[in-house]
Design a protein around this motif. Structure first.
Motif, PDB file in Angstrom:
ATOM      1  N   ASP A  27       0.632   4.472  17.467  1.00 53.53           N
ATOM      2  CA  ASP A  27       1.131   5.210  18.737  1.00 53.53           C
ATOM      3  C   ASP A  27       1.173   6.728  18.430  1.00 53.53           C
ATOM      4  OD1 ASP A  27       2.169   5.761  21.514  1.00 53.53           O
ATOM      5  OD2 ASP A  27       4.369   5.055  20.865  1.00 53.53           O
ATOM      6  N   LYS A  28       1.646   7.660  19.263  1.00 57.65           N
ATOM      7  CA  LYS A  28       1.881   9.167  18.799  1.00 57.65           C
ATOM      8  C   LYS A  28       3.160   9.240  18.198  1.00 57.65           C
ATOM      9  CE  LYS A  28      -0.412  10.844  23.035  1.00 57.65           C
ATOM     10  NZ  LYS A  28      -0.159  11.505  24.482  1.00 57.65           N
ATOM     11  N   GLU A  29       4.068   8.107  18.066  1.00 57.28           N
ATOM     12  CA  GLU A  29       5.297   8.211  17.233  1.00 57.28           C
ATOM     13  C   GLU A  29       5.139   7.675  16.112  1.00 57.28           C
ATOM     14  OE1 GLU A  29       9.005   7.051  19.236  1.00 57.28           O
ATOM     15  OE2 GLU A  29       8.178   7.127  21.160  1.00 57.28           O
ATOM     16  N   HIS A  30       3.820   7.446  15.696  1.00 58.68           N
ATOM     17  CA  HIS A  30       3.341   7.123  14.237  1.00 58.68           C
ATOM     18  C   HIS A  30       4.084   6.091  13.506  1.00 58.68           C
ATOM     19  CE1 HIS A  30       1.158  10.999  14.474  1.00 58.68           C
ATOM     20  NE2 HIS A  30       2.482  11.555  14.845  1.00 58.68           N
ATOM     21  N   PHE A  31       4.476   5.068  14.186  1.00 59.89           N
ATOM     22  CA  PHE A  31       5.037   3.772  13.598  1.00 59.89           C
ATOM     23  C   PHE A  31       3.903   3.032  12.643  1.00 59.89           C
ATOM     24  CE2 PHE A  31       6.601   3.955  17.990  1.00 59.89           C
ATOM     25  CZ  PHE A  31       7.967   4.321  17.598  1.00 59.89           C
ATOM     26  N   VAL A  32       4.328   2.476  11.635  1.00 54.52           N
ATOM     27  CA  VAL A  32       3.657   1.816  10.766  1.00 54.52           C
ATOM     28  C   VAL A  32       3.669   0.374  10.617  1.00 54.52           C
ATOM     29  CG1 VAL A  32       3.188   1.564   8.254  1.00 54.52           C
ATOM     30  CG2 VAL A  32       3.729   3.801   9.089  1.00 54.52           C
ATOM     31  N   GLY A  33       2.923  -0.362  11.002  1.00 51.84           N
ATOM     32  CA  GLY A  33       2.949  -1.648  11.300  1.00 51.84           C
ATOM     33  C   GLY A  33       1.978  -2.571  10.382  1.00 51.84           C
ATOM     34  N   HIS A  34       2.272  -3.896  10.119  1.00 49.23           N
ATOM     35  CA  HIS A  34       1.752  -4.782   9.196  1.00 49.23           C
ATOM     36  C   HIS A  34       0.705  -5.435  10.031  1.00 49.23           C
ATOM     37  CE1 HIS A  34       0.919  -7.841   6.289  1.00 49.23           C
ATOM     38  NE2 HIS A  34       1.028  -8.706   7.125  1.00 49.23           N
ATOM     39  N   ILE A  35      -0.546  -5.461   9.674  1.00 51.00           N
ATOM     40  CA  ILE A  35      -1.611  -6.173  10.641  1.00 51.00           C
ATOM     41  C   ILE A  35      -2.094  -7.438   9.745  1.00 51.00           C
ATOM     42  CG2 ILE A  35      -4.029  -5.778  11.342  1.00 51.00           C
ATOM     43  CD1 ILE A  35      -3.374  -2.651  11.226  1.00 51.00           C
ATOM     44  N   TYR A  36      -2.339  -7.422   8.579  1.00 51.15           N
ATOM     45  CA  TYR A  36      -2.951  -8.635   7.957  1.00 51.15           C
ATOM     46  C   TYR A  36      -2.660  -8.782   6.496  1.00 51.15           C
ATOM     47  CZ  TYR A  36      -6.605 -12.021   6.592  1.00 51.15           C
ATOM     48  OH  TYR A  36      -7.273 -12.996   5.775  1.00 51.15           O
ATOM     49  N   TYR A  37      -2.388 -10.152   6.083  1.00 50.61           N
ATOM     50  CA  TYR A  37      -2.469 -10.462   4.711  1.00 50.61           C
ATOM     51  C   TYR A  37      -3.168 -11.739   4.251  1.00 50.61           C
ATOM     52  CZ  TYR A  37      -0.973 -10.991  -0.367  1.00 50.61           C
ATOM     53  OH  TYR A  37      -0.749 -11.291  -1.513  1.00 50.61           O
ATOM     54  N   GLY A  38      -4.012 -11.961   3.808  1.00 52.30           N
ATOM     55  CA  GLY A  38      -4.640 -13.351   3.655  1.00 52.30           C
ATOM     56  C   GLY A  38      -6.134 -13.144   2.697  1.00 52.30           C
ATOM     57  N   ARG A  39      -6.743 -14.031   3.270  1.00 53.49           N
ATOM     58  CA  ARG A  39      -8.084 -14.058   2.495  1.00 53.49           C
ATOM     59  C   ARG A  39      -8.754 -12.917   2.625  1.00 53.49           C
ATOM     60  NH1 ARG A  39     -11.337 -19.389   4.266  1.00 53.49           N
ATOM     61  NH2 ARG A  39      -9.676 -20.426   3.305  1.00 53.49           N
ATOM     62  N   LYS A  40      -9.697 -12.486   1.544  1.00 54.74           N
ATOM     63  CA  LYS A  40     -10.354 -11.005   1.803  1.00 54.74           C
ATOM     64  C   LYS A  40     -11.354 -10.924   2.858  1.00 54.74           C
ATOM     65  CE  LYS A  40     -12.826  -7.896  -1.333  1.00 54.74           C
ATOM     66  NZ  LYS A  40     -13.553  -7.981  -2.802  1.00 54.74           N
ATOM     67  N   LEU A  41     -11.136  -9.630   3.309  1.00 55.81           N
ATOM     68  CA  LEU A  41     -12.436  -9.594   4.772  1.00 55.81           C
ATOM     69  C   LEU A  41     -12.939  -8.411   4.373  1.00 55.81           C
ATOM     70  CD1 LEU A  41      -9.276  -9.717   7.602  1.00 55.81           C
ATOM     71  CD2 LEU A  41     -10.708 -11.614   6.983  1.00 55.81           C
ATOM     72  N   LYS A  42     -14.127  -8.354   5.171  1.00 53.56           N
ATOM     73  CA  LYS A  42     -14.974  -7.316   5.085  1.00 53.56           C
ATOM     74  C   LYS A  42     -14.799  -6.328   5.914  1.00 53.56           C
ATOM     75  CE  LYS A  42     -18.982  -9.364   3.121  1.00 53.56           C
ATOM     76  NZ  LYS A  42     -20.587  -9.779   3.379  1.00 53.56           N
ATOM     77  N   GLN A  43     -14.183  -6.701   7.042  1.00 50.79           N
ATOM     78  CA  GLN A  43     -13.862  -5.841   8.245  1.00 50.79           C
ATOM     79  C   GLN A  43     -12.460  -5.274   8.024  1.00 50.79           C
ATOM     80  OE1 GLN A  43     -12.884  -8.156  11.909  1.00 50.79           O
ATOM     81  NE2 GLN A  43     -12.702  -6.692  13.232  1.00 50.79           N
ATOM     82  N   VAL A 100      21.674   4.538  12.461  1.00 49.97           N
ATOM     83  CA  VAL A 100      20.423   4.296  12.987  1.00 49.97           C
ATOM     84  C   VAL A 100      19.425   5.046  12.443  1.00 49.97           C
ATOM     85  CG1 VAL A 100      19.068   4.601  15.159  1.00 49.97           C
ATOM     86  CG2 VAL A 100      21.470   3.882  15.237  1.00 49.97           C
ATOM     87  N   LEU A 101      18.342   4.137  11.875  1.00 51.00           N
ATOM     88  CA  LEU A 101      16.956   4.792  11.512  1.00 51.00           C
ATOM     89  C   LEU A 101      15.708   4.627  12.301  1.00 51.00           C
ATOM     90  CD1 LEU A 101      17.049   3.877   7.731  1.00 51.00           C
ATOM     91  CD2 LEU A 101      17.143   6.246   8.546  1.00 51.00           C
ATOM     92  N   GLN A 102      14.763   5.618  12.365  1.00 51.22           N
ATOM     93  CA  GLN A 102      13.662   5.459  12.909  1.00 51.22           C
ATOM     94  C   GLN A 102      12.517   5.863  11.882  1.00 51.22           C
ATOM     95  OE1 GLN A 102      12.701   5.864  17.178  1.00 51.22           O
ATOM     96  NE2 GLN A 102      10.752   6.939  16.594  1.00 51.22           N
ATOM     97  N   LEU A 103      11.776   5.371  11.443  1.00 52.54           N
ATOM     98  CA  LEU A 103      10.719   5.697  10.393  1.00 52.54           C
ATOM     99  C   LEU A 103       9.447   5.851  11.126  1.00 52.54           C
ATOM    100  CD1 LEU A 103      11.693   3.384   7.128  1.00 52.54           C
ATOM    101  CD2 LEU A 103      12.214   5.743   7.887  1.00 52.54           C
ATOM    102  N   SER A 104       8.611   7.131  10.871  1.00 59.84           N
ATOM    103  CA  SER A 104       7.335   7.268  11.248  1.00 59.84           C
ATOM    104  C   SER A 104       6.529   7.796   9.964  1.00 59.84           C
ATOM    105  CB  SER A 104       7.437   8.652  12.476  1.00 59.84           C
ATOM    106  OG  SER A 104       8.422   8.139  13.469  1.00 59.84           O
ATOM    107  N   TYR A 105       5.318   7.618  10.188  1.00 57.66           N
ATOM    108  CA  TYR A 105       4.498   8.002   9.078  1.00 57.66           C
ATOM    109  C   TYR A 105       4.477   9.615   9.054  1.00 57.66           C
ATOM    110  CZ  TYR A 105      -0.048   9.484   6.916  1.00 57.66           C
ATOM    111  OH  TYR A 105      -0.911   9.882   6.316  1.00 57.66           O
ATOM    112  N   GLU A 106       4.251   9.967   7.610  1.00 52.20           N
ATOM    113  CA  GLU A 106       4.636  11.408   7.331  1.00 52.20           C
ATOM    114  C   GLU A 106       2.976  11.877   6.468  1.00 52.20           C
ATOM    115  OE1 GLU A 106       7.584  14.567   6.165  1.00 52.20           O
ATOM    116  OE2 GLU A 106       7.193  13.290   4.489  1.00 52.20           O
ATOM    117  N   SER A 107       2.790  10.932   5.530  1.00 52.09           N
ATOM    118  CA  SER A 107       1.766  11.091   4.433  1.00 52.09           C
ATOM    119  C   SER A 107       1.391   9.982   3.534  1.00 52.09           C
ATOM    120  CB  SER A 107       2.149  12.278   3.687  1.00 52.09           C
ATOM    121  OG  SER A 107       3.530  12.225   2.762  1.00 52.09           O
TER     122      SER A 107
END
Length: 232
Positions: A27-43, A100-107
């Motif tokens: 999103d434009k608010e630069h939220f950082v999300g966890h997508i996947y952790y598991g068996r090795k992927l090429k994709q 209250v905190l809201q963390l957004s990706y910076e670098s």
């Protein structure tokens, strides 16, 4: 390389010999999300797993959906106070009582080797053995930065994590809770393996189906003990 950044897709991917760990910016608010952790992927482009393909799910598009979004989005490092009902990894309080905190990706920074954790026990490795990622997120109002640190030991098949909080505010900020890491995963019938014991009979294996609700593995000794190992 063990750590790669795909700029167009806004995806970070860490690989070891047998596993992959994937993180995404959203999103434009630069939220950082966890997508996947598991068996090795090429994709690497697994951003569809974060959800929010419909515009109405984006807080920047429909602000009335913000609480619903916060409650379901798999934040890489959840914090307190903006509608995320999952257990938070970090809570703070300012001198004025603001929490209250809201963390957004910076670098971010990718480098070979692994920097030491000054004053703390930590893993270590040479530049040809480990590659590291630092994700810096910021709360723009409080000017508090949270640096998420990852190191991928390719041959050892291990990914380590730690976190550093930087207060760039003019006043004191008190940390009331902080965790080294969090992994958001969909429930898929997992087994839990823990280790219990007593003197001379340490490290017994206890295995059971992961139930709904909270499950805690802890010891009240104040240190690693033979009664219950800090292992899951």
């Amino acid at each position: 390389m063990s750590v790669n950044y795909y700029e167009k897709e806004r995806i970070w991917k860490l690989d070891t010999k047998s596993t992959s760990y994937v993180i995404g910016e959203f999103d434009k608010e630069h939220f950082v999300g966890h997508i996947y952790y598991g068996r090795k992927l090429k994709q690497f482009d697994l951003s569809y797993l974060l959800g929010g393909q419909e515009a109405r799910n984006f807080p920047s598009k429909t602000d009335s959906e913000r609480v619903s979004f916060m409650g379901s989005f798999p934040f890489e490092y959840p914090v307190h106070g903006l509608g995320d009902l999952k257990e938070e990894a970090l809570t703070i309080k300012t001198a004025k009582g603001h929490s209250v905190l809201q963390l957004s990706y910076e670098s971010h920074r990718i480098y070979k080797g692994k920097e030491p954790l000054t004053g703390l026990p930590a893993t270590f490795g040479k530049e040809d053995e480990v590659e590291s990622l630092e994700l810096t997120c910021v709360d723009p109002i409080l000017n508090v930065r949270v640096v998420l640190k990852y190191s991928a030991f390719y041959e050892t098949d291990v990914i380590t994590r730690s976190v550093k909080v930087q207060n760039n505010n003019d006043s004191d900020v008190f940390i009331t809770r902080i965790m080294s890491s969090v992994i958001n995963m969909d429930y898929d019938g997992y087994d839990v393996i823990t280790q219990y014991g007593t003197w001379g009979r340490e490290g017994n294996i206890n295995r059971f189906k992961l139930p709904y609700g909270n499950h805690n593995v802890a010891s009240t000794c104040g240190k690693t003990s033979h009664e219950y190992q800090p292992f899951i």
